[in-house]
Design an enzyme around this catalytic site. Structure first.
Site, PDB file in Angstrom:
ATOM      1  N   ARG A 165       0.845  -1.194   0.000  1.00 37.09           N
ATOM      2  CA  ARG A 165       0.000   0.000   0.000  1.00 37.09           C
ATOM      3  C   ARG A 165       0.887   1.253   0.000  1.00 37.09           C
ATOM      4  O   ARG A 165       1.235   1.803   1.015  1.00 37.09           O
ATOM      5  CB  ARG A 165      -0.924   0.010   1.219  1.00 37.09           C
ATOM      6  CG  ARG A 165      -1.845   1.223   1.288  1.00 37.09           C
ATOM      7  CD  ARG A 165      -2.862   1.242   0.171  1.00 37.09           C
ATOM      8  NE  ARG A 165      -3.847   0.171   0.333  1.00 37.09           N
ATOM      9  CZ  ARG A 165      -4.793  -0.102  -0.576  1.00 37.09           C
ATOM     10  NH1 ARG A 165      -4.865   0.615  -1.696  1.00 37.09           N
ATOM     11  NH2 ARG A 165      -5.644  -1.088  -0.375  1.00 37.09           N
TER      12      ARG A 165
ATOM     13  N   GLN B 125      -8.017  -7.553  -8.827  1.00 34.06           N
ATOM     14  CA  GLN B 125      -7.911  -6.184  -9.319  1.00 34.06           C
ATOM     15  C   GLN B 125      -6.453  -5.835  -9.616  1.00 34.06           C
ATOM     16  O   GLN B 125      -5.554  -6.132  -8.853  1.00 34.06           O
ATOM     17  CB  GLN B 125      -8.469  -5.209  -8.285  1.00 34.06           C
ATOM     18  CG  GLN B 125      -8.328  -3.746  -8.683  1.00 34.06           C
ATOM     19  CD  GLN B 125      -9.297  -2.845  -7.959  1.00 34.06           C
ATOM     20  OE1 GLN B 125     -10.505  -2.995  -8.108  1.00 34.06           O
ATOM     21  NE2 GLN B 125      -8.771  -1.916  -7.168  1.00 34.06           N
TER      22      GLN B 125
ATOM     23  N   ARG C 292       1.910  -6.884  -9.441  1.00 35.99           N
ATOM     24  CA  ARG C 292       2.216  -6.300  -8.128  1.00 35.99           C
ATOM     25  C   ARG C 292       2.154  -7.306  -6.975  1.00 35.99           C
ATOM     26  O   ARG C 292       2.476  -6.958  -5.841  1.00 35.99           O
ATOM     27  CB  ARG C 292       1.251  -5.150  -7.837  1.00 35.99           C
ATOM     28  CG  ARG C 292      -0.198  -5.570  -7.704  1.00 35.99           C
ATOM     29  CD  ARG C 292      -1.113  -4.394  -7.426  1.00 35.99           C
ATOM     30  NE  ARG C 292      -2.457  -4.849  -7.104  1.00 35.99           N
ATOM     31  CZ  ARG C 292      -3.322  -4.180  -6.367  1.00 35.99           C
ATOM     32  NH1 ARG C 292      -2.973  -3.013  -5.858  1.00 35.99           N
ATOM     33  NH2 ARG C 292      -4.524  -4.652  -6.132  1.00 35.99           N
TER      34      ARG C 292
ATOM     35  N   HIS D 223       1.121   2.869 -10.581  1.00 36.54           N
ATOM     36  CA  HIS D 223       0.155   3.329  -9.571  1.00 36.54           C
ATOM     37  C   HIS D 223       0.875   4.173  -8.513  1.00 36.54           C
ATOM     38  O   HIS D 223       1.008   3.784  -7.351  1.00 36.54           O
ATOM     39  CB  HIS D 223      -0.494   2.109  -8.927  1.00 36.54           C
ATOM     40  CG  HIS D 223      -1.765   2.375  -8.202  1.00 36.54           C
ATOM     41  ND1 HIS D 223      -1.935   3.435  -7.339  1.00 36.54           N
ATOM     42  CD2 HIS D 223      -2.947   1.698  -8.201  1.00 36.54           C
ATOM     43  CE1 HIS D 223      -3.155   3.397  -6.825  1.00 36.54           C
ATOM     44  NE2 HIS D 223      -3.787   2.351  -7.340  1.00 36.54           N
TER      45      HIS D 223
ATOM     46  N   GLU E 110      -1.407   8.558 -11.685  1.00 32.05           N
ATOM     47  CA  GLU E 110      -1.005   7.268 -12.221  1.00 32.05           C
ATOM     48  C   GLU E 110      -1.070   7.239 -13.750  1.00 32.05           C
ATOM     49  O   GLU E 110      -2.146   7.080 -14.319  1.00 32.05           O
ATOM     50  CB  GLU E 110      -1.932   6.187 -11.667  1.00 32.05           C
ATOM     51  CG  GLU E 110      -2.205   6.280 -10.167  1.00 32.05           C
ATOM     52  CD  GLU E 110      -3.398   5.460  -9.743  1.00 32.05           C
ATOM     53  OE1 GLU E 110      -3.698   4.445 -10.421  1.00 32.05           O
ATOM     54  OE2 GLU E 110      -4.047   5.817  -8.752  1.00 32.05           O
TER      55      GLU E 110
END
Length: 296
Positions: free
Chosen positions: A48, A69, A74, A153, A267
């Site tokens: 995060r 998602q 990642r 991101h 992003e």
């Protein structure tokens, strides 16, 4: 799992976590990336904060696919193949993807075996005096065509808990981009010329460029510094602006209390109708440069 630290002679530094090849720190005279105090760094879930990598899909998968998602890049361990004082290169081969494939999609084990899909991902990180360059490349190393989306991101830290202070924190450079607002479900309108993008409560918007724009040039202004974010790639570059707002942030187990006031996500990516279709042997790329300038 390892953390690779890059250091420039000027004093700037960068840290990359091998899980997701996630850049978790970029600092010059101050830190420029946000990392939640409650971020999980043991490889059990996506990190995060920092710059998580989104591939091969952005957002939730389309039914009947069960891919998580933002895809699998990642949530897998990347191999560090080369490192110097100021650069690092990572790779992820599809054969090493153990998480995030899901089922009922071209990347599931069953479909890969049947259709011969394969991909080699490479991620290069380069540190300069006042800038950081991150480049994701994807090579179709299989026998079948596949479609892909890719996005960096990036979580940018905002000092003085001013992420929602529209007079001191705002984004410039998205004039005339068409907008898809995922919170209000509105679309089909454009960002007015000369009007900055601001964060007001929960924010989740995708900004798509006009056909003639091939790269993105965005400025994030915060109380203590301005970040110049430029991006280019194998297709037109869209830009996502995201902040979960107070309620959604509180519902995230890996987001510390009040974190929504401390960051803005800007992003760049290749998304939706701008997806790339890679033939066998083809290579696509997405490159981002972050340059930091102190606000006097």
């Amino acid at each position: 799992m390892t953390i690779t630290t890059l250091r420039h002679s000027s004093g700037s530094s960068c840290k990359i976590h091998s899980f997701g090849a996630t850049v978790i720190s970029f600092a010059t005279d101050q830190e420029h990336l946000f990392l939640s105090n409650d971020a999980i760094l043991d490889g059990s879930k996506a990190i995060r904060g920092g710059i998580p990598l989104v591939f091969p899909v952005f957002g939730p998968s389309t039914a009947p696919s069960t891919m998580p998602q933002h895809g699998f890049a990642r949530v897998n361990h990347w191999e560090l193949i080369e490192s110097t004082e100021t650069t690092a290169s990572y790779t992820l081969r599809l054969a090493d993807v153990t998480a995030g494939r899901g089922e009922h999609n071209p990347w599931s084990i069953e479909e890969v075996v049947k259709n011969g899909i394969d991909v080699l991902l490479k991620y290069d990180v380069s540190l300069g005096t006042d800038h950081l360059v991150t480049t994701l490349t994807a090579q179709n190393t299989g026998k079948a065509v596949f479609d892909m989306e890719a996005l960096l991101h990036s979580y940018f830290t905002v000092s003085e808990k001013a992420a929602h202070d529209n007079s001191r924190t705002f984004i410039e450079g998205l004039d005339r981009y068409s907008i898809v607002d995922k919170v209000t479900q509105e679309s089909g309108y454009v960002q007015p010329v000369g009007e900055p993008v601001v964060i007001s409560g929960e924010t989740d918007r995708v900004y798509h460029p006009s056909e003639e724009k091939t790269g993105a040039h965005v400025q994030l202004v915060t109380p203590q510094r301005k970040l110049y974010i430029t991006a280019e790639g194998s297709n037109a570059i869209s830009c996502v602006v995201w902040n979960p707002g107070k309620e959604k942030a509180q519902a995230m187990s890996d987001m510390h209390d009040g974190a929504h006031e401390e960051f803005v996500c800007v992003e760049p990516g290749i998304l939706t109708d701008r997806t790339i279709r890679l033939q066998p042997g083809d290579v696509a790329f997405l490159k981002q440069t972050i340059k930091a300038i102190a606000v006097k």
